[in-house]
Design an enzyme around this catalytic site. Structure first.
Site, PDB file in Angstrom:
ATOM      1  N   ASP A  29     -24.811 -36.521  44.539  1.00  0.00           N
ATOM      2  CA  ASP A  29     -24.640 -37.269  43.559  1.00  0.00           C
ATOM      3  C   ASP A  29     -22.914 -37.533  43.688  1.00  0.00           C
ATOM      4  O   ASP A  29     -22.106 -36.805  43.969  1.00  0.00           O
ATOM      5  CB  ASP A  29     -24.791 -36.600  42.324  1.00  0.00           C
ATOM      6  CG  ASP A  29     -24.792 -37.669  41.146  1.00  0.00           C
ATOM      7  OD1 ASP A  29     -26.000 -38.094  40.718  1.00  0.00           O
ATOM      8  OD2 ASP A  29     -23.636 -38.441  40.877  1.00  0.00           O
ATOM      9  N   ILE A  30     -22.672 -38.924  43.570  1.00  0.00           N
ATOM     10  CA  ILE A  30     -21.088 -39.494  43.665  1.00  0.00           C
ATOM     11  C   ILE A  30     -20.527 -38.769  42.617  1.00  0.00           C
ATOM     12  O   ILE A  30     -19.155 -38.772  42.834  1.00  0.00           O
ATOM     13  CB  ILE A  30     -21.224 -40.927  43.772  1.00  0.00           C
ATOM     14  CG1 ILE A  30     -19.905 -41.402  44.660  1.00  0.00           C
ATOM     15  CG2 ILE A  30     -21.232 -41.439  42.203  1.00  0.00           C
ATOM     16  CD1 ILE A  30     -20.016 -43.082  44.956  1.00  0.00           C
ATOM     17  N   ASN A  85     -34.344 -38.771  34.367  1.00  0.00           N
ATOM     18  CA  ASN A  85     -34.212 -39.644  33.351  1.00  0.00           C
ATOM     19  C   ASN A  85     -35.108 -40.990  33.195  1.00  0.00           C
ATOM     20  O   ASN A  85     -35.176 -41.294  34.509  1.00  0.00           O
ATOM     21  CB  ASN A  85     -32.901 -40.026  33.361  1.00  0.00           C
ATOM     22  CG  ASN A  85     -31.862 -38.640  32.961  1.00  0.00           C
ATOM     23  OD1 ASN A  85     -32.187 -37.667  32.114  1.00  0.00           O
ATOM     24  ND2 ASN A  85     -30.593 -38.517  33.762  1.00  0.00           N
ATOM     25  N   GLY A  91     -31.431 -42.043  29.500  1.00  0.00           N
ATOM     26  CA  GLY A  91     -30.320 -41.927  29.985  1.00  0.00           C
ATOM     27  C   GLY A  91     -30.264 -42.306  31.481  1.00  0.00           C
ATOM     28  O   GLY A  91     -29.548 -42.195  32.166  1.00  0.00           O
ATOM     29  N   GLN A  92     -31.463 -43.245  31.756  1.00  0.00           N
ATOM     30  CA  GLN A  92     -31.561 -43.422  33.142  1.00  0.00           C
ATOM     31  C   GLN A  92     -30.635 -44.716  33.477  1.00  0.00           C
ATOM     32  O   GLN A  92     -30.482 -45.798  32.521  1.00  0.00           O
ATOM     33  CB  GLN A  92     -32.927 -44.064  33.449  1.00  0.00           C
ATOM     34  CG  GLN A  92     -33.187 -44.313  35.013  1.00  0.00           C
ATOM     35  CD  GLN A  92     -34.557 -44.932  35.198  1.00  0.00           C
ATOM     36  OE1 GLN A  92     -35.415 -45.097  34.316  1.00  0.00           O
ATOM     37  NE2 GLN A  92     -34.952 -44.909  36.595  1.00  0.00           N
ATOM     38  N   HIS A  98     -35.626 -41.048  40.428  1.00  0.00           N
ATOM     39  CA  HIS A  98     -34.861 -39.935  41.218  1.00  0.00           C
ATOM     40  C   HIS A  98     -34.937 -38.703  40.523  1.00  0.00           C
ATOM     41  O   HIS A  98     -35.063 -38.673  39.288  1.00  0.00           O
ATOM     42  CB  HIS A  98     -33.188 -40.537  41.352  1.00  0.00           C
ATOM     43  CG  HIS A  98     -32.871 -40.813  40.297  1.00  0.00           C
ATOM     44  ND1 HIS A  98     -32.652 -42.021  39.775  1.00  0.00           N
ATOM     45  CD2 HIS A  98     -31.615 -40.403  39.228  1.00  0.00           C
ATOM     46  CE1 HIS A  98     -32.294 -42.300  38.797  1.00  0.00           C
ATOM     47  NE2 HIS A  98     -31.600 -41.199  38.423  1.00  0.00           N
ATOM     48  N   HIS A 100     -32.900 -35.420  39.767  1.00  0.00           N
ATOM     49  CA  HIS A 100     -31.591 -34.561  39.801  1.00  0.00           C
ATOM     50  C   HIS A 100     -31.743 -33.162  39.909  1.00  0.00           C
ATOM     51  O   HIS A 100     -32.512 -32.538  39.316  1.00  0.00           O
ATOM     52  CB  HIS A 100     -30.826 -34.769  38.442  1.00  0.00           C
ATOM     53  CG  HIS A 100     -30.264 -35.823  37.989  1.00  0.00           C
ATOM     54  ND1 HIS A 100     -28.967 -36.232  38.278  1.00  0.00           N
ATOM     55  CD2 HIS A 100     -31.135 -37.057  37.418  1.00  0.00           C
ATOM     56  CE1 HIS A 100     -29.015 -37.591  37.773  1.00  0.00           C
ATOM     57  NE2 HIS A 100     -30.244 -37.982  37.219  1.00  0.00           N
TER      58      HIS A 100
HETATM   59  P1  5GP Z   1     -29.236 -41.644  36.198  1.00  0.00           P
HETATM   60  O1  5GP Z   1     -28.319 -41.977  35.010  1.00  0.00           O
HETATM   61  O2  5GP Z   1     -30.013 -42.842  36.527  1.00  0.00           O
HETATM   62  O3  5GP Z   1     -30.463 -40.428  35.790  1.00  0.00           O
HETATM   63  O4  5GP Z   1     -28.682 -41.048  37.261  1.00  0.00           O
HETATM   64  C1  5GP Z   1     -28.003 -41.784  38.112  1.00  0.00           C
HETATM   65  C2  5GP Z   1     -27.277 -41.103  39.015  1.00  0.00           C
HETATM   66  O5  5GP Z   1     -26.609 -41.770  40.181  1.00  0.00           O
HETATM   67  C3  5GP Z   1     -25.850 -40.547  38.322  1.00  0.00           C
HETATM   68  O6  5GP Z   1     -25.597 -39.182  38.163  1.00  0.00           O
HETATM   69  C4  5GP Z   1     -24.798 -41.089  39.241  1.00  0.00           C
HETATM   70  O7  5GP Z   1     -23.434 -40.406  39.314  1.00  0.00           O
HETATM   71  C5  5GP Z   1     -25.572 -41.402  40.607  1.00  0.00           C
HETATM   72  N1  5GP Z   1     -24.938 -42.601  41.225  1.00  0.00           N
HETATM   73  C6  5GP Z   1     -24.597 -43.670  40.865  1.00  0.00           C
HETATM   74  N2  5GP Z   1     -24.199 -44.562  41.883  1.00  0.00           N
HETATM   75  C7  5GP Z   1     -24.204 -43.804  42.939  1.00  0.00           C
HETATM   76  C8  5GP Z   1     -23.676 -44.109  44.353  1.00  0.00           C
HETATM   77  O8  5GP Z   1     -23.241 -45.086  44.626  1.00  0.00           O
HETATM   78  N3  5GP Z   1     -23.863 -42.883  45.103  1.00  0.00           N
HETATM   79  C9  5GP Z   1     -24.311 -41.740  44.821  1.00  0.00           C
HETATM   80  N4  5GP Z   1     -24.310 -40.929  45.812  1.00  0.00           N
HETATM   81  N5  5GP Z   1     -24.748 -41.652  43.580  1.00  0.00           N
HETATM   82  C10 5GP Z   1     -24.773 -42.545  42.727  1.00  0.00           C
END
Ligand code: 5GP
Ligand code: ZN
Length: 112
Positions: A29-30, A85, A91-92, A98, A100
């Site tokens: 994760d970034i 999520n 919180g998606q 995906h 986590h």
């Molecule tokens: P969500 O909030 O949809 O459950 O999770 C999305 C996740 O993707 C977040 O934890 C966010 O930090 C990660 N993320 C968003 N953009 C990028 C990216 O460009 N690269 C990577 N490696 N992770 C990302």
């Protein structure tokens, strides 16, 4: 192609690879919120669990078992958390399903 995680899967957006096979891709994760924070995504685009159907049963199981295998390989014997999520209330923020994988610290419950 406007989906960020499809672009990560096809390599047009760079990422730190952790694991890959013919069905899924796992990457760092970034913006990690735990010492271990890895995302496991299917290579094929599914927007969320709300968009998944019976034909995805095996693939969704594969994502979870892959997260468990990565957790083992990262030495998370004390436990870890897997999170999916879904939608705005869930919180998606990226609309490509995906898992986590979070570990390396104690996780509070309930989540915020
Ligand atoms: P969500 O909030 O949809 O459950 O999770 C999305 C996740 O993707 C977040 O934890 C966010 O930090 C990660 N993320 C968003 N953009 C990028 C990216 O460009 N690269 C990577 N490696 N992770 C990302
Ligand atoms: Zn996608």
């Amino acid at each position: 192609m406007s989906c960020l995680f499809c672009q990560i899967v096809d390599g047009s957006v760079p990422s730190k690879a952790i694991y890959q096979d013919d069905k899924c891709y796992a990457f760092a994760d970034i913006k990690p919120v735990a010492p271990v924070h890895i995302l496991v995504v299917p290579r094929s685009h599914i927007a969320s669990t709300a968009h998944a159907g019976g034909e995805h049963k095996e693939l969704l199981g594969h994502l979870l078992l892959t997260a468990a295998e990565i957790a083992r390989s990262k030495g998370l014997e004390q436990g870890y958390r897997t999170v999916i999520n879904t939608g705005d209330d869930g919180g998606q923020t990226v609309d490509h399903i995906h898992v986590h994988l979070l570990g390396g610290r104690h996780m509070a419950w309930p989540p915020g």
